[in-house]
Design an enzyme around this catalytic site. Structure first.
Site, PDB file in Angstrom:
ATOM      1  N   GLY A  11       0.828  -1.212   0.000  1.00 58.52           N
ATOM      2  CA  GLY A  11       0.000   0.000   0.000  1.00 58.52           C
ATOM      3  C   GLY A  11       0.852   1.248   0.000  1.00 58.52           C
ATOM      4  O   GLY A  11       1.844   1.323   0.727  1.00 58.52           O
ATOM      5  N   VAL A  24      17.651   8.389  -3.931  1.00 59.64           N
ATOM      6  CA  VAL A  24      18.245   8.767  -5.225  1.00 59.64           C
ATOM      7  C   VAL A  24      19.335   9.823  -5.028  1.00 59.64           C
ATOM      8  O   VAL A  24      20.451   9.704  -5.558  1.00 59.64           O
ATOM      9  CB  VAL A  24      17.142   9.277  -6.188  1.00 59.64           C
ATOM     10  CG1 VAL A  24      17.753   9.833  -7.468  1.00 59.64           C
ATOM     11  CG2 VAL A  24      16.158   8.148  -6.506  1.00 59.64           C
ATOM     12  N   ARG A  72       1.202  -5.213  -5.280  1.00 58.92           N
ATOM     13  CA  ARG A  72       1.409  -6.417  -4.467  1.00 58.92           C
ATOM     14  C   ARG A  72       1.473  -7.567  -5.468  1.00 58.92           C
ATOM     15  O   ARG A  72       0.569  -7.731  -6.271  1.00 58.92           O
ATOM     16  CB  ARG A  72       0.244  -6.619  -3.494  1.00 58.92           C
ATOM     17  CG  ARG A  72       0.141  -5.531  -2.418  1.00 58.92           C
ATOM     18  CD  ARG A  72      -0.928  -5.880  -1.384  1.00 58.92           C
ATOM     19  NE  ARG A  72      -0.904  -4.949  -0.264  1.00 58.92           N
ATOM     20  CZ  ARG A  72      -1.772  -3.956  -0.110  1.00 58.92           C
ATOM     21  NH1 ARG A  72      -2.739  -3.775  -0.989  1.00 58.92           N
ATOM     22  NH2 ARG A  72      -1.691  -3.133   0.935  1.00 58.92           N
ATOM     23  N   ASP A 103       5.643  -5.071   6.089  1.00 59.75           N
ATOM     24  CA  ASP A 103       6.154  -6.408   6.418  1.00 59.75           C
ATOM     25  C   ASP A 103       6.231  -7.366   5.233  1.00 59.75           C
ATOM     26  O   ASP A 103       7.219  -8.079   5.067  1.00 59.75           O
ATOM     27  CB  ASP A 103       5.219  -7.057   7.453  1.00 59.75           C
ATOM     28  CG  ASP A 103       5.721  -6.820   8.854  1.00 59.75           C
ATOM     29  OD1 ASP A 103       6.820  -6.269   9.007  1.00 59.75           O
ATOM     30  OD2 ASP A 103       4.992  -7.198   9.791  1.00 59.75           O
ATOM     31  N   SER A 105       6.517  -6.678   2.125  1.00 63.35           N
ATOM     32  CA  SER A 105       7.606  -6.243   1.243  1.00 63.35           C
ATOM     33  C   SER A 105       8.956  -6.650   1.830  1.00 63.35           C
ATOM     34  O   SER A 105       9.888  -6.999   1.100  1.00 63.35           O
ATOM     35  CB  SER A 105       7.563  -4.728   1.072  1.00 63.35           C
ATOM     36  OG  SER A 105       6.256  -4.310   0.780  1.00 63.35           O
ATOM     37  N   THR A 125       4.295   2.517   5.691  1.00 65.13           N
ATOM     38  CA  THR A 125       2.896   2.069   5.770  1.00 65.13           C
ATOM     39  C   THR A 125       2.150   2.966   6.752  1.00 65.13           C
ATOM     40  O   THR A 125       2.687   3.307   7.809  1.00 65.13           O
ATOM     41  CB  THR A 125       2.768   0.598   6.224  1.00 65.13           C
ATOM     42  OG1 THR A 125       1.399   0.359   6.593  1.00 65.13           O
ATOM     43  CG2 THR A 125       3.648   0.226   7.395  1.00 65.13           C
ATOM     44  N   ASP A 127      -0.136   2.086   8.593  1.00 62.86           N
ATOM     45  CA  ASP A 127      -0.634   1.307   9.739  1.00 62.86           C
ATOM     46  C   ASP A 127       0.263   1.360  10.989  1.00 62.86           C
ATOM     47  O   ASP A 127      -0.178   0.981  12.066  1.00 62.86           O
ATOM     48  CB  ASP A 127      -0.784  -0.176   9.347  1.00 62.86           C
ATOM     49  CG  ASP A 127      -1.910  -0.397   8.356  1.00 62.86           C
ATOM     50  OD1 ASP A 127      -2.665   0.550   8.085  1.00 62.86           O
ATOM     51  OD2 ASP A 127      -2.030  -1.526   7.850  1.00 62.86           O
ATOM     52  N   ASP A 129       2.528  -0.637  11.778  1.00 64.67           N
ATOM     53  CA  ASP A 129       2.495  -1.987  12.369  1.00 64.67           C
ATOM     54  C   ASP A 129       3.773  -2.781  12.108  1.00 64.67           C
ATOM     55  O   ASP A 129       3.730  -4.004  12.010  1.00 64.67           O
ATOM     56  CB  ASP A 129       1.269  -2.756  11.840  1.00 64.67           C
ATOM     57  CG  ASP A 129       1.308  -2.948  10.326  1.00 64.67           C
ATOM     58  OD1 ASP A 129       2.134  -2.293   9.656  1.00 64.67           O
ATOM     59  OD2 ASP A 129       0.523  -3.758   9.810  1.00 64.67           O
ATOM     60  N   ARG A 171      -5.806  -3.184   9.120  1.00 62.27           N
ATOM     61  CA  ARG A 171      -6.331  -4.535   8.981  1.00 62.27           C
ATOM     62  C   ARG A 171      -5.969  -5.384  10.197  1.00 62.27           C
ATOM     63  O   ARG A 171      -6.750  -6.161  10.676  1.00 62.27           O
ATOM     64  CB  ARG A 171      -5.715  -5.152   7.729  1.00 62.27           C
ATOM     65  CG  ARG A 171      -6.632  -6.031   6.989  1.00 62.27           C
ATOM     66  CD  ARG A 171      -6.044  -6.544   5.711  1.00 62.27           C
ATOM     67  NE  ARG A 171      -4.842  -5.894   5.257  1.00 62.27           N
ATOM     68  CZ  ARG A 171      -4.487  -5.794   3.986  1.00 62.27           C
ATOM     69  NH1 ARG A 171      -5.267  -6.258   3.060  1.00 62.27           N
ATOM     70  NH2 ARG A 171      -3.338  -5.231   3.639  1.00 62.27           N
ATOM     71  N   ARG A 253     -25.243   6.770  12.229  1.00 60.29           N
ATOM     72  CA  ARG A 253     -24.744   6.587  10.862  1.00 60.29           C
ATOM     73  C   ARG A 253     -23.357   5.948  10.936  1.00 60.29           C
ATOM     74  O   ARG A 253     -22.644   6.130  11.919  1.00 60.29           O
ATOM     75  CB  ARG A 253     -24.573   7.937  10.152  1.00 60.29           C
ATOM     76  CG  ARG A 253     -25.834   8.730   9.957  1.00 60.29           C
ATOM     77  CD  ARG A 253     -26.613   8.231   8.748  1.00 60.29           C
ATOM     78  NE  ARG A 253     -27.718   9.127   8.418  1.00 60.29           N
ATOM     79  CZ  ARG A 253     -28.917   9.106   8.982  1.00 60.29           C
ATOM     80  NH1 ARG A 253     -29.180   8.235   9.943  1.00 60.29           N
ATOM     81  NH2 ARG A 253     -29.870   9.948   8.602  1.00 60.29           N
ATOM     82  N   ARG A 262      -5.166   7.324   2.975  1.00 60.77           N
ATOM     83  CA  ARG A 262      -3.817   6.991   2.505  1.00 60.77           C
ATOM     84  C   ARG A 262      -3.218   8.054   1.613  1.00 60.77           C
ATOM     85  O   ARG A 262      -2.032   8.013   1.293  1.00 60.77           O
ATOM     86  CB  ARG A 262      -3.878   5.648   1.773  1.00 60.77           C
ATOM     87  CG  ARG A 262      -3.143   4.625   2.546  1.00 60.77           C
ATOM     88  CD  ARG A 262      -3.156   3.248   2.090  1.00 60.77           C
ATOM     89  NE  ARG A 262      -3.065   2.964   0.709  1.00 60.77           N
ATOM     90  CZ  ARG A 262      -3.386   1.747   0.220  1.00 60.77           C
ATOM     91  NH1 ARG A 262      -3.799   0.801   1.018  1.00 60.77           N
ATOM     92  NH2 ARG A 262      -3.271   1.505  -1.055  1.00 60.77           N
TER      93      ARG A 262
HETATM   94  O1  F6P Z   1      -1.504  -1.617   4.851  1.00 61.30           O
HETATM   95  C1  F6P Z   1      -2.046  -0.397   4.539  1.00 61.30           C
HETATM   96  C2  F6P Z   1      -3.535  -0.518   4.264  1.00 61.30           C
HETATM   97  O2  F6P Z   1      -4.020   0.754   3.952  1.00 61.30           O
HETATM   98  C3  F6P Z   1      -4.351  -1.151   5.383  1.00 61.30           C
HETATM   99  O3  F6P Z   1      -4.646  -0.272   6.435  1.00 61.30           O
HETATM  100  C4  F6P Z   1      -5.554  -1.600   4.629  1.00 61.30           C
HETATM  101  O4  F6P Z   1      -6.197  -2.658   5.273  1.00 61.30           O
HETATM  102  C5  F6P Z   1      -4.979  -2.035   3.319  1.00 61.30           C
HETATM  103  O5  F6P Z   1      -3.767  -1.351   3.150  1.00 61.30           O
HETATM  104  C6  F6P Z   1      -5.880  -1.797   2.137  1.00 61.30           C
HETATM  105  O6  F6P Z   1      -5.284  -2.310   1.006  1.00 61.30           O
HETATM  106  P1  F6P Z   1      -5.798  -2.050  -0.473  1.00 61.30           P
HETATM  107  O7  F6P Z   1      -5.417  -0.656  -0.854  1.00 61.30           O
HETATM  108  O8  F6P Z   1      -5.101  -3.062  -1.280  1.00 61.30           O
HETATM  109  O9  F6P Z   1      -7.285  -2.205  -0.447  1.00 61.30           O
END
Ligand code: F6P
Length: 329
Positions: A11, A24, A72, A103, A105, A125, A127, A129, A171, A253, A262
């Site tokens: 991502g 670079v 990916r 991770d 990658s 990332t 996340d 994480d 995730r 809602r 992102r």
């Molecule tokens: O790992 C980054 C992330 O944005 C996660 O938070 C999310 O679950 C996932 O990628 C979404 O991936 P994609 O853009 O492939 O739907």
């Protein structure tokens, strides 16, 4: 002359461009040939790359996404795919690759390193994480984006005395949800690292705050908790909003923030950390050092063996959760 390469994988995250720029420029300024590989490992297997120079990375430090594109690749995880990538590296004279990603990658980087292509991972990332790092590129920008979006949602929440269930990314990790949740004053926060009960942690909390006069509510939920919601008979945040409305009589809602989280121009912190990490990674490769992950710990930049990094675990600071629950009432 050394030849090093750079790719982004998984991502995208705000700040990846600043990291590419740093790799670079560090490479070029130290006399290396620097190749940019497009679309991560998928592009590497196809030999989709070009030589970059100091000017190739002008005007990108402030841009979100990744100028090298990302992907990916399932094929790369096969032995045949890996062999293709190695052949491409040998043909192009690539002695080392900076892999900017998460991770997954880094597992690819480890496997390439094992087969003789020096790789250095740079954590990119939203996340946050990656176990060996306190901080990953993109996290700060993402948190600020979530905060901004939820502040906007709050206007409607307040104006209509509603409850909004906001799903944020993550995730497998709740760093975004927990930190954004505290920043937006969420009444409840659900994260994958913690067990929770919808009755106790949402319904009862809301009921208690209603008694103190509160009439509008924000609940922040990490996308990774859905399995735990399903186990309690609720599938997804829309169903959760309906459940809250039904049980408490508060119009509710659900908003899934999705990929707006992102994108966008990287924050100052992401630009600075990405620049530091990218430069550090390039220096490692220029010194012939591979199979490392660059990390940030307590504001210092350091590096770990990739195997060690991938085996580390990181735990979320649950005292922050306790604080949030004590004060967002
Ligand atoms: O790992 C980054 C992330 O944005 C996660 O938070 C999310 O679950 C996932 O990628 C979404 O991936 P994609 O853009 O492939 O739907």
């Amino acid at each position: 002359m050394k030849t090093i390469a750079v790719l982004t994988s998984g991502g995208d995250a705000p700040g990846m461009n600043a990291a590419i720029r740093a790799v670079v420029r560090t490479g070029c300024e130290n006399g290396a040939r620097v190749l940019g590989i497009r679309r991560g490992y998928a592009g590497l297997m196809q030999g989709d790359m070009y030589e970059m120079n100091l000017r190739s990375v002008s005007d990108i430090i402030h841009r979100g996404g990744t100028m090298l594109y990302s992907a990916r690749s399932k094929e790369f995880c096969t032995e045949a795919g890996m062999q293709k990538a190695i052949d491409v590296c040998k043909d192009a004279g690539i002695e080392g690759i900076v892999v900017i990603g998460g991770d997954g990658s880094f597992r690819g980087a480890r496997d390439l390193s094992l087969r003789g292509i020096n790789c250095v991972g740079v954590p990119g990332t939203i996340d946050n994480d990656i176990a060996c790092c306190d901080y990953t590129i993109g996290y700060d920008t993402c948190l600020n984006t979530i905060m901004d979006m939820v502040d906007r949602i709050r206007d409607t929440t307040e104006s209509h005395d509603r409850c909004f269930i906001v799903e944020v990314m993550g995730r497998r990790a709740g760093y975004l949800a927990l930190n954004a949740g505290i920043a937006v004053g969420a009444t409840s926060i659900l994260i994958p690292e913690m067990e929770f009960s919808i009755e106790r942690d949402i319904i009862e909390r809301m009921r208690r705050t209603q008694k103190t006069g509160k009439e509008h509510f924000i609940i922040v939920v990490a996308e990774g908790v859905n399995e735990k919601l399903v186990a309690q008979g609720i599938n997804g945040v829309s169903a959760l909003a309906k459940y809250v409305e039904h049980n408490l009589g508060v119009e509710s809602r659900a908003t899934v923030l999705g990929h707006v989280q992102r994108g966008g121009s990287p924050s100052c912190k992401d630009r600075v950390v990405a620049s530091q990490m990218g430069s550090y990674a390039a220096h490692l490769l220029l010194n012939g050092i591979g199979n490392r992950v660059v990390a940030m710990q307590k504001e210092a930049i350091l590096d770990y063996d990739i195997f060690e990094a991938l085996n580390m675990t990181k735990s979320i600071d649950l005292s922050l959760y306790d604080t949030a629950m004590e004060i967002s009432i």
